[in-house]
Design an enzyme around this catalytic site. Structure first.
Site, PDB file in Angstrom:
ATOM      1  N   CYS A 157       0.767  -1.064   0.114  1.00  0.00           N
ATOM      2  CA  CYS A 157       0.109  -0.151  -0.132  1.00  0.00           C
ATOM      3  C   CYS A 157       0.702   1.297  -0.154  1.00  0.00           C
ATOM      4  O   CYS A 157       0.459   2.425  -0.495  1.00  0.00           O
ATOM      5  CB  CYS A 157      -0.686   0.098   1.188  1.00  0.00           C
ATOM      6  N   HIS A 177      -3.928   6.900   0.922  1.00  0.00           N
ATOM      7  CA  HIS A 177      -4.052   5.574   0.543  1.00  0.00           C
ATOM      8  C   HIS A 177      -5.428   5.199   0.904  1.00  0.00           C
ATOM      9  O   HIS A 177      -5.862   5.270   2.051  1.00  0.00           O
ATOM     10  CB  HIS A 177      -3.123   4.793   1.159  1.00  0.00           C
ATOM     11  N   ASN A 236     -10.030  -1.006  -2.327  1.00  0.00           N
ATOM     12  CA  ASN A 236      -8.680  -0.696  -2.344  1.00  0.00           C
ATOM     13  C   ASN A 236      -7.827  -1.173  -3.117  1.00  0.00           C
ATOM     14  O   ASN A 236      -7.758  -2.416  -3.562  1.00  0.00           O
ATOM     15  CB  ASN A 236      -8.334  -1.355  -0.767  1.00  0.00           C
TER      16      ASN A 236
HETATM   17  O1  UT7 Z   1      -4.195  -0.949   3.055  1.00  0.00           O
HETATM   18  C1  UT7 Z   1      -4.241  -1.613   4.033  1.00  0.00           C
HETATM   19  C2  UT7 Z   1      -5.212  -2.757   3.807  1.00  0.00           C
HETATM   20  N1  UT7 Z   1      -5.929  -3.169   4.766  1.00  0.00           N
HETATM   21  C3  UT7 Z   1      -6.648  -2.445   5.716  1.00  0.00           C
HETATM   22  O2  UT7 Z   1      -6.596  -1.246   5.863  1.00  0.00           O
HETATM   23  C4  UT7 Z   1      -7.741  -3.231   6.750  1.00  0.00           C
HETATM   24  C5  UT7 Z   1      -7.920  -2.713   7.813  1.00  0.00           C
HETATM   25  N2  UT7 Z   1      -9.162  -3.273   8.718  1.00  0.00           N
HETATM   26  C6  UT7 Z   1     -10.344  -3.079   8.123  1.00  0.00           C
HETATM   27  O3  UT7 Z   1     -10.628  -2.252   7.258  1.00  0.00           O
HETATM   28  C7  UT7 Z   1     -11.412  -3.701   9.081  1.00  0.00           C
HETATM   29  O4  UT7 Z   1     -10.775  -4.613  10.159  1.00  0.00           O
HETATM   30  C8  UT7 Z   1     -12.094  -4.836   8.035  1.00  0.00           C
HETATM   31  C9  UT7 Z   1     -12.967  -4.050   7.310  1.00  0.00           C
HETATM   32  C10 UT7 Z   1     -11.337  -5.624   7.521  1.00  0.00           C
HETATM   33  C11 UT7 Z   1     -13.007  -5.860   9.277  1.00  0.00           C
HETATM   34  O5  UT7 Z   1     -13.910  -4.812   9.690  1.00  0.00           O
HETATM   35  P1  UT7 Z   1     -14.021  -5.290  11.417  1.00  0.00           P
HETATM   36  O6  UT7 Z   1     -14.815  -4.160  11.815  1.00  0.00           O
HETATM   37  O7  UT7 Z   1     -12.345  -5.307  12.031  1.00  0.00           O
HETATM   38  O8  UT7 Z   1     -14.569  -6.675  11.523  1.00  0.00           O
HETATM   39  P2  UT7 Z   1     -13.970  -8.147  12.338  1.00  0.00           P
HETATM   40  O9  UT7 Z   1     -12.839  -8.525  11.413  1.00  0.00           O
HETATM   41  O10 UT7 Z   1     -13.554  -7.671  13.682  1.00  0.00           O
HETATM   42  O11 UT7 Z   1     -15.087  -9.027  11.967  1.00  0.00           O
HETATM   43  C12 UT7 Z   1     -16.427  -8.693  12.433  1.00  0.00           C
HETATM   44  C13 UT7 Z   1     -17.455  -9.700  12.217  1.00  0.00           C
HETATM   45  C14 UT7 Z   1     -16.838 -11.220  12.230  1.00  0.00           C
HETATM   46  O12 UT7 Z   1     -17.839 -12.140  12.544  1.00  0.00           O
HETATM   47  P3  UT7 Z   1     -18.080 -12.604  14.019  1.00  0.00           P
HETATM   48  O13 UT7 Z   1     -16.832 -13.188  14.506  1.00  0.00           O
HETATM   49  O14 UT7 Z   1     -18.302 -11.274  14.842  1.00  0.00           O
HETATM   50  O15 UT7 Z   1     -19.390 -13.438  14.116  1.00  0.00           O
HETATM   51  C15 UT7 Z   1     -16.362 -11.490  10.719  1.00  0.00           C
HETATM   52  O16 UT7 Z   1     -16.366 -12.993  10.564  1.00  0.00           O
HETATM   53  O17 UT7 Z   1     -17.540  -9.679  10.707  1.00  0.00           O
HETATM   54  C16 UT7 Z   1     -17.362 -10.843   9.821  1.00  0.00           C
HETATM   55  N3  UT7 Z   1     -17.034 -10.450   8.583  1.00  0.00           N
HETATM   56  C17 UT7 Z   1     -17.886 -10.387   7.494  1.00  0.00           C
HETATM   57  N4  UT7 Z   1     -19.214 -10.243   7.578  1.00  0.00           N
HETATM   58  C18 UT7 Z   1     -19.668 -10.217   6.279  1.00  0.00           C
HETATM   59  C19 UT7 Z   1     -15.756 -10.327   8.132  1.00  0.00           C
HETATM   60  N5  UT7 Z   1     -15.935  -9.997   6.830  1.00  0.00           N
HETATM   61  C20 UT7 Z   1     -17.119  -9.925   6.467  1.00  0.00           C
HETATM   62  C21 UT7 Z   1     -17.704  -9.957   5.351  1.00  0.00           C
HETATM   63  N6  UT7 Z   1     -19.204  -9.791   5.212  1.00  0.00           N
HETATM   64  N7  UT7 Z   1     -17.315  -9.352   4.292  1.00  0.00           N
END
Ligand code: UT7
Length: 349
Positions: free
Chosen positions: A114, A276, A306
């Site tokens: 990134c 970014h 992204n």
């Molecule tokens: O350039 C750098 C690249 N990366 C980033 O910038 C990523 C930075 N992080 C993020 O953007 C966030 O952490 C994410 C968008 C990836 C995830 O959001 P979050 O609020 O941190 O969610 P989480 O990983 O804590 O997951 C919460 C829930 C989980 O379910 P349970 O365990 O609470 O039942 C996941 O399994 O959301 C679930 N989940 C989804 N549900 C629907 C994870 N991905 C998805 C999805 N659709 N695509």
């Protein structure tokens, strides 16, 4: 020494639009979840058998070159930033070079994910400043869609990423008050596996320092992808989203302030921040933390997701085309991502 300025800029995104609802047909996710957590509404996917990371890069480069008022033959150095190269090796820079018919000049690939564009800009800046090169072509391009896990297992990564390319041409300027004012690069390898694509690789099962890194029993000395890795589907990127998020919201403001303070400037002096495009929530957090107005920050992750190394040049180009980046404006670019790597650049347009 001269300053380096962006003399031409261009971007290209594939035609195919993939909405959040399209993704719900192949994995358990929802438009609501994706928009709420990331801001993304849709992204572009390259066309298989027709497009690749290097071909997207060529399209963006051609626009940047034309806008710089030069021809491809005038380019004297190429820098290509990507995490999704066409080949494991050689890198995309030579592939782009061949497609553009400019063989012979130096072609450098950089792997800073990134932060790739900001790292590339810093490298190009040094070459132009010292007088070594006069027309450096810097490209950031990604095709994520060919290598993502479209099952529910991969949804946290897959919904975020999109394909696209951006490019700039850097030239020297005698005006010491314009062009790239400074660049600031950082990395912390302690977090290498937090956002990574471990296999295929040549680690040969060596323990590289984190608990979660697997395959210590691997017998192959220089294997790229073993049968076990294949069975375990270890050929997809993995990400600890919350760890990335937490560090991103800390490092973005830090590195933006580093750039401003180095130049004796303040946040109110910034005409346009091009972050970014990692996650709209991250950008909004950074904006709030720095007290920036909506018109001081460019966000387009809603349309493209992204696009990693391509996200800054695509956003910068869109802002410039929309007349939001004008001569004399102070433009700040900032990136954070896999590595972890992060960086910023301050430009007087
Ligand atoms: O350039 C750098 C690249 N990366 C980033 O910038 C990523 C930075 N992080 C993020 O953007 C966030 O952490 C994410 C968008 C990836 C995830 O959001 P979050 O609020 O941190 O969610 P989480 O990983 O804590 O997951 C919460 C829930 C989980 O379910 P349970 O365990 O609470 O039942 C996941 O399994 O959301 C679930 N989940 C989804 N549900 C629907 C994870 N991905 C998805 C999805 N659709 N695509």
């Amino acid at each position: 020494m001269k300053n380096a300025k962006i003399a031409g800029i261009g971007y290209y995104v594939p035609e195919k639009i993939v909405t959040n609802n399209d993704l719900t047909k192949v994995m358990d996710t929802s438009d609501e979840w994706i928009q709420e957590r990331t801001g993304i509404k849709e992204r572009r996917y390259a066309e298989k058998h027709k497009e690749s990371t290097s071909t997207l890069g060529v399209k963006a480069a051609e626009i940047a070159i034309e806008r710089a008022g030069i021809t491809a033959a005038d380019v004297d150095f190429i820098i290509f930033a990507t995490l999704s190269p066409d080949y494991y090796f050689p890198g995309c820079a030579v592939l782009l070079q061949r497609q553009m018919g400019i063989q012979g000049i130096g072609a450098l690939d950089i792997r800073n994910q990134c932060s790739g564009f900001v790292y590339g800009l810093s490298i190009a800046d040094q070459f132009v400043k010292t007088g070594m090169y006069k027309n450096v072509l810097l490209v950031g391009s990604e095709v994520h869609s060919f290598g993502l896990d479209f099952s529910t297992k991969g949804r946290n990564v897959t919904v975020i990423f999109g394909d696209g390319a951006g490019a700039v041409v850097l030239q020297p300027t005698d005006d010491k008050k314009s062009g790239i004012l400074s660049t600031h690069l950082h990395a912390d390898g302690d977090y290498a596996e937090k956002l990574a694509y471990l296999n295929p690789g040549c680690h040969g099962g060596v323990h590289l320092g984190t608990e979660e890194f697997g395959y210590p029993d691997q017998e192959f000395g220089g294997a790229y992808l073993t049968e076990k890795m294949w069975q375990d589907e270890q050929y997809y990127p993995n990400m600890e989203g919350q760890a990335v998020f937490k560090m991103a919201v800390q490092k973005f403001p830090e590195v933006i302030m580093e750039a401003l303070q180095t130049n004796g400037l303040e946040t109110k002096d910034v005409d346009m921040l091009i972050p970014h495009q990692a996650n709209l929530r991250i950008s909004q957090f950074v904006q709030k933390r720095l007290g920036l107005r909506d018109d001081q920050v460019w966000n387009n992750i809603q349309k493209y997701g992204n696009t990693t190394a391509a996200s800054i040049p695509i956003a910068l180009c869109e802002a410039w085309e929309a007349g939001k980046v004008k001569d004399g404006d102070l433009v700040c670019m900032a990136a954070f991502g896999s590595g972890f790597t992060w960086g910023s650049a301050l430009i007087r347009w």
